[in-house]
Motif scaffolding. Structure first.
Motif, PDB file in Angstrom:
ATOM      1  N   LEU A   1       6.543  51.097  -6.636  1.00 14.24           N
ATOM      2  CA  LEU A   1       5.520  51.898  -7.311  1.00 14.24           C
ATOM      3  C   LEU A   1       5.800  53.385  -7.131  1.00 14.24           C
ATOM      4  O   LEU A   1       5.662  54.176  -8.081  1.00 14.24           O
ATOM      5  CB  LEU A   1       4.140  51.543  -6.761  1.00 14.24           C
ATOM      6  N   ALA A   2       6.197  53.793  -5.919  1.00 18.73           N
ATOM      7  CA  ALA A   2       6.503  55.200  -5.664  1.00 18.73           C
ATOM      8  C   ALA A   2       7.749  55.649  -6.413  1.00 18.73           C
ATOM      9  O   ALA A   2       7.871  56.824  -6.789  1.00 18.73           O
ATOM     10  CB  ALA A   2       6.671  55.428  -4.164  1.00 18.73           C
ATOM     11  N   SER A   3       8.680  54.720  -6.655  1.00 17.50           N
ATOM     12  CA  SER A   3       9.863  55.061  -7.446  1.00 17.50           C
ATOM     13  C   SER A   3       9.504  55.332  -8.895  1.00 17.50           C
ATOM     14  O   SER A   3      10.163  56.134  -9.574  1.00 17.50           O
ATOM     15  CB  SER A   3      10.886  53.921  -7.368  1.00 17.50           C
TER      16      SER A   3
ATOM     17  N   TYR B   1       8.881  47.506 -19.862  1.00 12.88           N
ATOM     18  CA  TYR B   1       9.966  46.536 -19.742  1.00 12.88           C
ATOM     19  C   TYR B   1      10.550  46.502 -18.324  1.00 12.88           C
ATOM     20  O   TYR B   1      10.866  45.433 -17.790  1.00 12.88           O
ATOM     21  CB  TYR B   1      11.073  46.832 -20.766  1.00 12.88           C
ATOM     22  N   GLY B   2      10.664  47.669 -17.688  1.00 16.47           N
ATOM     23  CA  GLY B   2      11.160  47.695 -16.313  1.00 16.47           C
ATOM     24  C   GLY B   2      10.201  47.018 -15.341  1.00 16.47           C
ATOM     25  O   GLY B   2      10.621  46.503 -14.295  1.00 16.47           O
ATOM     26  N   VAL B   3       8.910  46.996 -15.671  1.00  9.74           N
ATOM     27  CA  VAL B   3       7.938  46.269 -14.854  1.00  9.74           C
ATOM     28  C   VAL B   3       8.133  44.767 -15.044  1.00  9.74           C
ATOM     29  O   VAL B   3       8.015  43.992 -14.101  1.00  9.74           O
ATOM     30  CB  VAL B   3       6.498  46.695 -15.208  1.00  9.74           C
TER      31      VAL B   3
ATOM     32  N   PRO C   1       2.206  52.095 -16.583  1.00  5.18           N
ATOM     33  CA  PRO C   1       2.901  50.965 -15.958  1.00  5.18           C
ATOM     34  C   PRO C   1       2.620  50.800 -14.461  1.00  5.18           C
ATOM     35  O   PRO C   1       2.849  49.713 -13.916  1.00  5.18           O
ATOM     36  CB  PRO C   1       4.385  51.293 -16.193  1.00  5.18           C
ATOM     37  N   VAL C   2       2.128  51.843 -13.800  1.00  7.27           N
ATOM     38  CA  VAL C   2       1.944  51.758 -12.346  1.00  7.27           C
ATOM     39  C   VAL C   2       0.809  50.796 -11.984  1.00  7.27           C
ATOM     40  O   VAL C   2       1.007  49.884 -11.163  1.00  7.27           O
ATOM     41  CB  VAL C   2       1.748  53.157 -11.733  1.00  7.27           C
ATOM     42  N   PRO C   3      -0.396  50.922 -12.571  1.00 10.67           N
ATOM     43  CA  PRO C   3      -1.410  49.895 -12.304  1.00 10.67           C
ATOM     44  C   PRO C   3      -0.987  48.497 -12.758  1.00 10.67           C
ATOM     45  O   PRO C   3      -1.343  47.503 -12.118  1.00 10.67           O
ATOM     46  CB  PRO C   3      -2.626  50.394 -13.096  1.00 10.67           C
ATOM     47  N   SER C   4      -0.229  48.413 -13.849  1.00 13.28           N
ATOM     48  CA  SER C   4       0.251  47.102 -14.293  1.00 13.28           C
ATOM     49  C   SER C   4       1.121  46.455 -13.225  1.00 13.28           C
ATOM     50  O   SER C   4       0.986  45.263 -12.935  1.00 13.28           O
ATOM     51  CB  SER C   4       1.045  47.240 -15.597  1.00 13.28           C
TER      52      SER C   4
END
Length: 347
Positions: free
Chosen positions: A160-162, A222-224, A312-315
């Motif tokens: 997530l930090a990344s 997509y990266g998630v 995307p972070v909360p996802s």
């Protein structure tokens, strides 16, 4: 959310729940470094960027690729570390922006490639959690992840930090896009995401007996999806693969005839309409598809953040809650995946 007993409260979930504090700390402590890097990028104006990473870090780079390309019109490619470390090729990276992402900063192949790139005249940036690591000492610029120690084998807070470490730099380079405001509101959106843990546990129950799972997404999500497929393998023993929702119909769709379940990430950005249309077609074909993300009507709807780059972070956090509880529901310990260790040193 009811507190879970310690036996059902693995490190993976505990560390994922640290996300709001991690992002708050990162924004506060990296402000000066982000401004300095943005100033240098204005001065040196790289014609393109390449990323260097493996595993979860490489999936974060997929999200960063979309971020840099959509916000700065900067083409981004993923560099194969073995081109240099195994095949001995010294690439011409003069003037390029080279972004290396690593939780540990200890993998020799990533470090050696950054050293090679810097010697070739590239502008090298490390997104790394261990600030005295070899990678941090090799790169010209360092944006620390600020996660603190991450003990679970399955990376959560470091991934997530990344996703967020480079975003303040993009915000400085594109100051009128509203990204900085979204970043400052992100910790609160993540706190609201943690309130979805019971819903994530309930959704996980629907996949308790799955042996295969296809994960779909488009664009910034997509990266998630790539990260989700990896975590399902690592923590749940499920054979999972990530596909672009656009590409899934070009052959892989045939797998629907075998009854494989689908999990789709549902964005609320420019990819929303196309993604929803693809999901509607799959459902019409009989797909067992449930969705996760900020789009209205998702099976598990995550809080909006006010910007496509922060959504995307909360996802990803909601997925980690899902995956942790899916592992527990299958009688597995997500902190002790067979055959894996925290740091993998690749050459």
């Amino acid at each position: 959310m009811n507190p879970a007993p310690s036996a059902a409260n693995p490190l993976m979930l505990r560390e994922a729940r640290e996300a709001p504090e991690v992002i708050t700390r990162q924004l506060a402590h990296n402000a000066g470094a982000a401004q300095e890097l943005a100033h240098t990028l204005r001065e040196r104006r790289p014609p393109y960027a390449v990323t260097l990473a493996r595993g979860s870090s490489d999936h974060a780079c997929t999200v960063l690729k979309y971020a840099l390309e959509t916000q700065l019109s900067l083409p981004v490619a993923s560099l194969g570390p073995s081109v240099h470390t195994l095949y001995g090729t010294r690439l011409d990276l003069s003037g390029a922006l080279v972004i290396a992402v690593s939780q540990s900063g200890a993998s020799p192949d990533v470090v050696e490639n950054v050293h090679m790139a810097r010697e070739a005249g590239a502008l090298t940036v490390a997104l790394v959690n261990v600030e005295d690591s070899d990678l941090a000492q090799t790169a010209e610029f360092v944006l620390p992840l600020r996660c603190g120690e991450e003990r679970a084998v399955a990376a959560t807070k470091s991934y997530l930090a990344s996703l967020t470490a480079l975003l303040p730099v993009i915000a400085h380079l594109n100051p009128h896009g509203g990204l900085m405001d979204a970043l400052h509101g992100l910790p609160e959106a993540l706190r609201r995401t943690l309130e979805l843990e019971d819903a994530a546990r309930a959704l996980a129950g629907r996949y308790a007996f799955a042996q295969n799972l296809l994960v779909l997404a488009r664009g910034l999500h997509y990266g998630v999806a790539q990260e989700a497929a990896l975590k399902l393998k690592e923590t749940c023993g499920i054979h999972a693969e990530a596909y672009s929702a656009a590409e899934f119909s070009h052959g892989p769709k045939r797998l629907l005839a075998e009854g494989l379940p689908l999990l789709g990430f549902a964005p609320a950005d420019a990819a929303e309409a196309a993604t929803q249309a693809a999901y509607a077609d799959l459902r019409a074909a009989g797909a067992d598809l449930r969705t996760l993300g900020p789009a209205a009507g998702s099976t598990l709807t995550t809080p909006p953040t006010g910007h496509a780059l922060t959504d995307p972070v909360p996802s990803a956090l909601a997925f980690y809650l899902f995956a942790g509880h899916l592992a527990l529901g299958r009688g597995l310990d997500p902190d002790a995946p067979p055959l894996l260790s925290k740091v993998t040193r690749t050459r």
